[in-house]
Design an enzyme around this catalytic site. Structure first.
Site, mmCIF file in Angstrom:
data_model
loop_
_atom_site.group_PDB
_atom_site.id
_atom_site.type_symbol
_atom_site.label_atom_id
_atom_site.label_comp_id
_atom_site.label_asym_id
_atom_site.label_seq_id
_atom_site.Cartn_x
_atom_site.Cartn_y
_atom_site.Cartn_z
ATOM 1 N N ASP A 104 0.822 -1.214 0.000
ATOM 2 C CA ASP A 104 0.000 0.000 0.000
ATOM 3 C C ASP A 104 0.855 1.262 0.000
ATOM 4 O OD1 ASP A 104 -2.029 -1.807 0.243
ATOM 5 O OD2 ASP A 104 -2.820 -1.030 2.133
ATOM 6 N N HIS A 142 3.883 -2.391 2.975
ATOM 7 C CA HIS A 142 3.999 -1.069 2.346
ATOM 8 C C HIS A 142 5.345 -0.982 1.633
ATOM 9 C CE1 HIS A 142 1.070 -0.664 5.586
ATOM 10 N NE2 HIS A 142 0.542 0.338 4.914
#
Length: 243
Positions: free
Chosen positions: A68, A210
């Site tokens: 993300d 991430h």
């Protein structure tokens, strides 16, 4: 599911043979069971069932790595290099504001076979803003991804996992959540990230990470190496969602 029921059919047929041959010698029981299975299912169908059961027993567990908040001009290229070296595809849920500033990086993701998804434009919590604003956050990001790749994304990861009821009908996108949260953004520690990911994730797990931290990149590549050694295969989330 088809394989599951095929296996059940074979087992039931063999059990039928066993019941019918109660009191006979073990060799006779097996012979009668096999004959009964062939009689009811047919030789060709039985071979198909046996083949499917064998393929199921040999299947490798699958997991999906998802990242993300990117793309990050500093760390995403390092991650892409490592994934390419290992022949692994992942899923990237992108922030619209980062797509606009890193179009070439997004194009590289697409060219190397990764799946691109939407993560809103400004990383907003969708259930705490008006619906019209939420739609704008999603659609604006879709447009940025289309400008970079020529293709609109079909999948969306709502920040914080917050999704408004029935919003998928308004924006025509499928929300994707996760099974394992590595909390990599919080710990920023390779060992802690690997521990959170687990030694043997369940088959079909979606792992949340991430691509904006050095420690996340290092941990992700170590995780790939570790799970590949155990026979895991890495897929994109659409391969887990769409049969």
């Amino acid at each position: 599911m088809r394989k599951f029921f095929s296996g059940i059919v074979v087992v039931l047929l063999l059990l039928m043979g066993t019941v019918w041959s109660a009191g006979k010698e073990p060799e006779a029981v097996q012979t009668i069971g096999n004959k009964a299975a062939r009689l009811v299912a047919g030789e060709g169908m039985l071979r198909l069932m046996e083949q499917e059961l064998m393929e199921q027993s040999q299947a490798h567990p699958e997991v999906a790595l998802t990242f993300d908040d990117g793309p990050s001009p500093k760390y995403t290229p390092l991650l892409l290099d490592g994934l390419k070296e290992r022949n692994v595809r992942a899923t990237f849920f992108l922030l619209g504001q980062n797509v606009k500033e890193n179009q070439e990086l997004v194009q590289r993701m697409q060219a190397e076979g990764h799946l691109l998804g939407n993560h809103t434009y400004n990383h907003v919590q969708l259930n705490k803003i008006p619906e019209t604003t939420a739609r704008q956050e999603i659609l604006k990001t879709n447009n940025e991804i289309y400008e970079a790749t020529g293709k609109y994304p079909e999948y969306m990861r709502p920040p914080y996992g917050a999704w408004k009821k029935n919003m998928e009908l308004c924006v025509e996108m499928l929300p994707v959540f996760w099974d394992i949260d590595t909390l990599d953004w919080k710990s920023q520690n390779v060992d802690a990230i690997l521990k959170a990911a687990g030694e043997e994730p369940e088959d079909g797990s979606i792992i949340l990470m991430h691509d904006e931290y050095q420690t996340s990149v290092e941990a992700a590549l170590l995780l790939v190496d570790r799970l590949k050694e155990k026979g895991y295969e890495f897929v994109t989330v659409d391969e887990l969602i769409v049969p």
